[in-house]
Scaffold this motif. Sequence first.
Motif, PDB file in Angstrom:
ATOM      1  N   PRO A  60     -14.280  -2.368  -4.343  1.00 28.76           N
ATOM      2  CA  PRO A  60     -13.069  -1.632  -4.743  1.00 28.76           C
ATOM      3  C   PRO A  60     -11.771  -2.383  -4.442  1.00 28.76           C
ATOM      4  O   PRO A  60     -10.763  -2.170  -5.129  1.00 28.76           O
ATOM      5  CB  PRO A  60     -13.153  -0.340  -3.907  1.00 28.76           C
ATOM      6  CG  PRO A  60     -14.607  -0.181  -3.611  1.00 28.76           C
ATOM      7  CD  PRO A  60     -15.149  -1.569  -3.458  1.00 28.76           C
ATOM      8  N   GLU A  61     -11.794  -3.260  -3.442  1.00 25.81           N
ATOM      9  CA  GLU A  61     -10.588  -4.005  -3.082  1.00 25.81           C
ATOM     10  C   GLU A  61     -10.091  -4.909  -4.204  1.00 25.81           C
ATOM     11  O   GLU A  61      -8.930  -5.344  -4.205  1.00 25.81           O
ATOM     12  CB  GLU A  61     -10.858  -4.857  -1.833  1.00 25.81           C
ATOM     13  CG  GLU A  61     -11.080  -4.061  -0.563  1.00 25.81           C
ATOM     14  CD  GLU A  61     -12.538  -3.674  -0.338  1.00 25.81           C
ATOM     15  OE1 GLU A  61     -12.894  -3.328   0.791  1.00 25.81           O
ATOM     16  OE2 GLU A  61     -13.331  -3.725  -1.321  1.00 25.81           O
ATOM     17  N   THR A  62     -10.960  -5.181  -5.183  1.00 30.26           N
ATOM     18  CA  THR A  62     -10.553  -6.053  -6.292  1.00 30.26           C
ATOM     19  C   THR A  62      -9.738  -5.324  -7.361  1.00 30.26           C
ATOM     20  O   THR A  62      -9.111  -5.970  -8.206  1.00 30.26           O
ATOM     21  CB  THR A  62     -11.782  -6.679  -6.973  1.00 30.26           C
ATOM     22  OG1 THR A  62     -12.583  -5.639  -7.565  1.00 30.26           O
ATOM     23  CG2 THR A  62     -12.634  -7.466  -5.974  1.00 30.26           C
ATOM     24  N   ARG A  63      -9.725  -4.010  -7.312  1.00 25.54           N
ATOM     25  CA  ARG A  63      -9.084  -3.245  -8.396  1.00 25.54           C
ATOM     26  C   ARG A  63      -7.597  -3.578  -8.582  1.00 25.54           C
ATOM     27  O   ARG A  63      -7.155  -3.731  -9.741  1.00 25.54           O
ATOM     28  CB  ARG A  63      -9.270  -1.749  -8.159  1.00 25.54           C
ATOM     29  CG  ARG A  63      -8.578  -0.895  -9.220  1.00 25.54           C
ATOM     30  CD  ARG A  63      -8.931   0.562  -9.104  1.00 25.54           C
ATOM     31  NE  ARG A  63      -8.183   1.384 -10.049  1.00 25.54           N
ATOM     32  CZ  ARG A  63      -8.413   2.675 -10.258  1.00 25.54           C
ATOM     33  NH1 ARG A  63      -9.380   3.308  -9.580  1.00 25.54           N
ATOM     34  NH2 ARG A  63      -7.700   3.351 -11.129  1.00 25.54           N
ATOM     35  N   PRO A  64      -6.774  -3.661  -7.509  1.00 28.05           N
ATOM     36  CA  PRO A  64      -5.358  -3.966  -7.751  1.00 28.05           C
ATOM     37  C   PRO A  64      -5.126  -5.274  -8.497  1.00 28.05           C
ATOM     38  O   PRO A  64      -4.141  -5.404  -9.233  1.00 28.05           O
ATOM     39  CB  PRO A  64      -4.781  -4.034  -6.323  1.00 28.05           C
ATOM     40  CG  PRO A  64      -5.681  -3.167  -5.513  1.00 28.05           C
ATOM     41  CD  PRO A  64      -7.052  -3.411  -6.088  1.00 28.05           C
ATOM     42  N   ILE A  65      -6.011  -6.235  -8.333  1.00 31.72           N
ATOM     43  CA  ILE A  65      -5.883  -7.502  -9.049  1.00 31.72           C
ATOM     44  C   ILE A  65      -6.434  -7.367 -10.461  1.00 31.72           C
ATOM     45  O   ILE A  65      -5.804  -7.790 -11.439  1.00 31.72           O
ATOM     46  CB  ILE A  65      -6.619  -8.626  -8.302  1.00 31.72           C
ATOM     47  CG1 ILE A  65      -5.979  -8.867  -6.932  1.00 31.72           C
ATOM     48  CG2 ILE A  65      -6.614  -9.912  -9.122  1.00 31.72           C
ATOM     49  CD1 ILE A  65      -6.720  -9.863  -6.072  1.00 31.72           C
ATOM     50  N   LEU A  66      -7.608  -6.767 -10.595  1.00 31.02           N
ATOM     51  CA  LEU A  66      -8.253  -6.645 -11.907  1.00 31.02           C
ATOM     52  C   LEU A  66      -7.456  -5.759 -12.864  1.00 31.02           C
ATOM     53  O   LEU A  66      -7.612  -5.873 -14.090  1.00 31.02           O
ATOM     54  CB  LEU A  66      -9.667  -6.080 -11.738  1.00 31.02           C
ATOM     55  CG  LEU A  66     -10.666  -6.998 -11.021  1.00 31.02           C
ATOM     56  CD1 LEU A  66     -11.970  -6.247 -10.771  1.00 31.02           C
ATOM     57  CD2 LEU A  66     -10.916  -8.269 -11.828  1.00 31.02           C
ATOM     58  N   SER A  67      -6.623  -4.883 -12.333  1.00 32.86           N
ATOM     59  CA  SER A  67      -5.824  -3.990 -13.172  1.00 32.86           C
ATOM     60  C   SER A  67      -4.374  -4.447 -13.313  1.00 32.86           C
ATOM     61  O   SER A  67      -3.565  -3.771 -13.954  1.00 32.86           O
ATOM     62  CB  SER A  67      -5.855  -2.568 -12.593  1.00 32.86           C
ATOM     63  OG  SER A  67      -5.298  -2.546 -11.280  1.00 32.86           O
ATOM     64  N   ALA A  78      -1.526  -6.616 -14.847  1.00 33.73           N
ATOM     65  CA  ALA A  78      -1.339  -7.288 -16.134  1.00 33.73           C
ATOM     66  C   ALA A  78      -1.140  -8.794 -15.984  1.00 33.73           C
ATOM     67  O   ALA A  78      -1.521  -9.571 -16.873  1.00 33.73           O
ATOM     68  CB  ALA A  78      -0.154  -6.674 -16.879  1.00 33.73           C
ATOM     69  N   THR A  79      -0.567  -9.213 -14.877  1.00 34.16           N
ATOM     70  CA  THR A  79      -0.287 -10.630 -14.668  1.00 34.16           C
ATOM     71  C   THR A  79      -1.548 -11.425 -14.359  1.00 34.16           C
ATOM     72  O   THR A  79      -1.713 -12.564 -14.807  1.00 34.16           O
ATOM     73  CB  THR A  79       0.727 -10.816 -13.530  1.00 34.16           C
ATOM     74  OG1 THR A  79       1.923 -10.102 -13.853  1.00 34.16           O
ATOM     75  CG2 THR A  79       1.055 -12.285 -13.315  1.00 34.16           C
ATOM     76  N   TYR A  80      -2.453 -10.820 -13.583  1.00 34.57           N
ATOM     77  CA  TYR A  80      -3.613 -11.557 -13.081  1.00 34.57           C
ATOM     78  C   TYR A  80      -4.951 -11.139 -13.693  1.00 34.57           C
ATOM     79  O   TYR A  80      -5.963 -11.824 -13.499  1.00 34.57           O
ATOM     80  CB  TYR A  80      -3.709 -11.382 -11.558  1.00 34.57           C
ATOM     81  CG  TYR A  80      -2.434 -11.695 -10.829  1.00 34.57           C
ATOM     82  CD1 TYR A  80      -1.808 -12.926 -10.978  1.00 34.57           C
ATOM     83  CD2 TYR A  80      -1.838 -10.743  -9.999  1.00 34.57           C
ATOM     84  CE1 TYR A  80      -0.630 -13.227 -10.303  1.00 34.57           C
ATOM     85  CE2 TYR A  80      -0.654 -11.024  -9.318  1.00 34.57           C
ATOM     86  CZ  TYR A  80      -0.050 -12.256  -9.477  1.00 34.57           C
ATOM     87  OH  TYR A  80       1.113 -12.544  -8.805  1.00 34.57           O
TER      88      TYR A  80
END
Length: 260
Positions: free
Chosen positions: A152-159, A161-163
Amino acid sequence: MTIRTALTMALTTALTTALTAVPARAAVACPLVFGHGGYPTGPNPWERDLVRQPNNPRALNDQKSWGADGVEGDVQLTKQGTKAVMWHNTSTNGLTGTKQNITDIWWAAGTTNLQDRTIVRGPYTGERVHTLREWLDQVRARGLVALLEIKPETRPILSNATYATAAWKEISDPIKERQAAQRILVYSTDSWIQGELAKRHPGLLKGSAARWTDSVAWEEPPPSWSGNTARWQSVLDQAPASVMTNYTKDYRSWLKGRCG
């Protein structure tokens, strides 16, 4: 004794035997066994975590020797989604160096990078963190099925728009490159990530595979495996295609003679 009497007695005996015999239990197919590392429960579990997850070669070797058919590994992303890596904790807890969140550090750049850190406690002390590509190749070399949990910690990156585009490539490309020659399953406990996986890797979703079979909550030191047996039997009776357990070696030993 007359022939008639003898026949009557034989028929009576046969009938009694047929009525009182316990029917043979139908054979249950043995499930595939997925090894999981075990993570403490209760308050502040990271303080007691001994980093048993099969995210490194020595752990994979152990799981293979214990009879695992597959392993569950944990996918995290480093800063800005620049590298998909195999690690279970939110932070570098359990590794050398200053404690930082995995998503706040680079894979190779800087003095606090993840690549140069090693495990500091538990049975795999000295092992380093591996990339997703490395891990998938190591799993394949051992003839194991790969089950990936996208943390779940990956969600802020996977969502973000920049990354997002580059970050999803870090996760998806290694899977796509290998899926034709290697069995790989994916899932996430985060509903949004799970939805994205359903779009990006619909044929690889875990679904009902690797059903959780333990009933004993993991702790350090590990509780006895014997507390799991009622649950193990209950799940086995339902003839699952595969199960996941923290007690790979004990489960495989217990399974002998109970399935075919």
